[in-house]
Write a protein that holds these residues in place. Sequence first.
Motif, mmCIF file in Angstrom:
data_model
loop_
_atom_site.group_PDB
_atom_site.id
_atom_site.type_symbol
_atom_site.label_atom_id
_atom_site.label_comp_id
_atom_site.label_asym_id
_atom_site.label_seq_id
_atom_site.Cartn_x
_atom_site.Cartn_y
_atom_site.Cartn_z
ATOM 1 N N SER A 122 -81.371 59.799 -84.374
ATOM 2 C CA SER A 122 -81.683 59.861 -85.804
ATOM 3 C C SER A 122 -82.930 59.039 -86.094
ATOM 4 O O SER A 122 -83.207 58.041 -85.407
ATOM 5 C CB SER A 122 -80.510 59.355 -86.648
ATOM 6 O OG SER A 122 -80.266 57.985 -86.379
ATOM 7 N N GLY B 147 -77.257 62.072 -79.117
ATOM 8 C CA GLY B 147 -77.619 62.128 -80.536
ATOM 9 C C GLY B 147 -78.757 61.178 -80.846
ATOM 10 O O GLY B 147 -78.962 60.175 -80.153
ATOM 11 N N SER C 240 -77.010 70.553 -83.078
ATOM 12 C CA SER C 240 -77.178 70.614 -84.527
ATOM 13 C C SER C 240 -78.248 69.610 -84.936
ATOM 14 O O SER C 240 -78.481 68.607 -84.245
ATOM 15 C CB SER C 240 -75.857 70.317 -85.249
ATOM 16 O OG SER C 240 -75.419 68.998 -84.948
ATOM 17 N N ALA C 241 -78.896 69.882 -86.069
ATOM 18 C CA ALA C 241 -79.943 68.988 -86.576
ATOM 19 C C ALA C 241 -79.969 69.066 -88.100
ATOM 20 O O ALA C 241 -79.707 70.130 -88.684
ATOM 21 C CB ALA C 241 -81.288 69.359 -85.989
ATOM 22 N N THR C 242 -80.302 67.954 -88.702
ATOM 23 C CA THR C 242 -80.469 67.892 -90.155
ATOM 24 C C THR C 242 -81.739 67.106 -90.468
ATOM 25 O O THR C 242 -82.054 66.109 -89.811
ATOM 26 C CB THR C 242 -79.272 67.199 -90.830
ATOM 27 O OG1 THR C 242 -79.127 65.881 -90.308
ATOM 28 C CG2 THR C 242 -77.981 67.979 -90.584
ATOM 29 N N SER D 97 -77.673 74.665 -86.652
ATOM 30 C CA SER D 97 -76.874 74.468 -85.437
ATOM 31 C C SER D 97 -76.929 75.733 -84.596
ATOM 32 O O SER D 97 -77.251 76.822 -85.081
ATOM 33 C CB SER D 97 -75.416 74.122 -85.780
ATOM 34 O OG SER D 97 -74.802 75.195 -86.476
ATOM 35 N N ALA E 232 -83.604 62.018 -90.574
ATOM 36 C CA ALA E 232 -83.455 63.224 -89.759
ATOM 37 C C ALA E 232 -82.602 62.865 -88.548
ATOM 38 O O ALA E 232 -82.776 61.795 -87.944
ATOM 39 C CB ALA E 232 -84.815 63.747 -89.315
ATOM 40 N N SER E 233 -81.694 63.729 -88.214
ATOM 41 C CA SER E 233 -80.800 63.470 -87.064
ATOM 42 C C SER E 233 -80.561 64.752 -86.278
ATOM 43 O O SER E 233 -80.693 65.862 -86.810
ATOM 44 C CB SER E 233 -79.461 62.898 -87.537
ATOM 45 O OG SER E 233 -78.766 63.844 -88.341
ATOM 46 N N SER E 234 -80.225 64.554 -85.033
ATOM 47 C CA SER E 234 -79.913 65.704 -84.173
ATOM 48 C C SER E 234 -78.816 65.301 -83.190
ATOM 49 O O SER E 234 -78.660 64.128 -82.854
ATOM 50 C CB SER E 234 -81.149 66.191 -83.424
ATOM 51 O OG SER E 234 -81.622 65.172 -82.553
ATOM 52 N N HIS E 235 -78.115 66.314 -82.723
ATOM 53 C CA HIS E 235 -77.022 66.055 -81.779
ATOM 54 C C HIS E 235 -76.907 67.262 -80.851
ATOM 55 O O HIS E 235 -76.974 68.418 -81.288
ATOM 56 C CB HIS E 235 -75.704 65.833 -82.532
ATOM 57 C CG HIS E 235 -74.561 65.481 -81.633
ATOM 58 N ND1 HIS E 235 -73.726 66.423 -81.086
ATOM 59 C CD2 HIS E 235 -74.130 64.272 -81.171
ATOM 60 C CE1 HIS E 235 -72.807 65.824 -80.340
ATOM 61 N NE2 HIS E 235 -73.037 64.512 -80.371
#
Length: 225
Positions: free
Chosen positions: A107, A105, A154-156, A163, A115-118
């Motif tokens: 961010s 992950g 997933s990402a925001t 996702s 912004a973050s992703s996993h």
Amino acid sequence: MVTRKSFVFAVSLIACTWLTRPSPAQSSEPPAPAAEQAPAAAPAPADRPRGPVVTEKKPEEQANLAPNSVYAEGLGAGMAYSVNYERLVIDQLGVRVGFSYMSYGASVTSTAGTASSHVTYLTFPITASYVGVRSGKHALELGGGATLVSTSGSATALGVGASGSGMTAFGTAFVGYRIHPVAKAGFQFRIGAMGLVGKGFSLSNPDPNAIGFLPWGYLSLGASF
């Protein structure tokens, strides 16, 4: 001329001689020795109690390898690592099934927001190894197989999220050295070179749609029983 008295005298003499001769039972000659009897057969010896049966041990070159193995592998068919179970089947052929889990992950925060992703990887290596070329517990290992890969991510960013997930696979081939216990439980060790074959594999500038080859390696520690 024979007279009557002479004839009577002669007959009487012959009769006396015949009547007075010794009988066979009264003969002075010793009886003939009886036939020698054969010695009696020796009695068969009684059954003796048997001691413990001693089985001849096989040399290590002929003894069977321990059939089950559990080991942790670094790099290898799981890409980063894997935990594995192997069973030796016909003709000293080992079949391995493994599992690994990886999660990453990240961010980033800026004036515009965060912004973050996993992303998560699950790998399931399945391989076969031939270990019939050996001397005792030291063996040459030859094998190959496939690794199933399940990915999800997933990402925001800026309040928007997305996702996805998917399934893919790649092939493996390897050659190496193995220490494998013989006829009993013990320490197992493996080390060797491996190649990964699949889409996007390359040392530089991989094309995600082209099948390539990536040199790899592996090292494992475990136990066999």
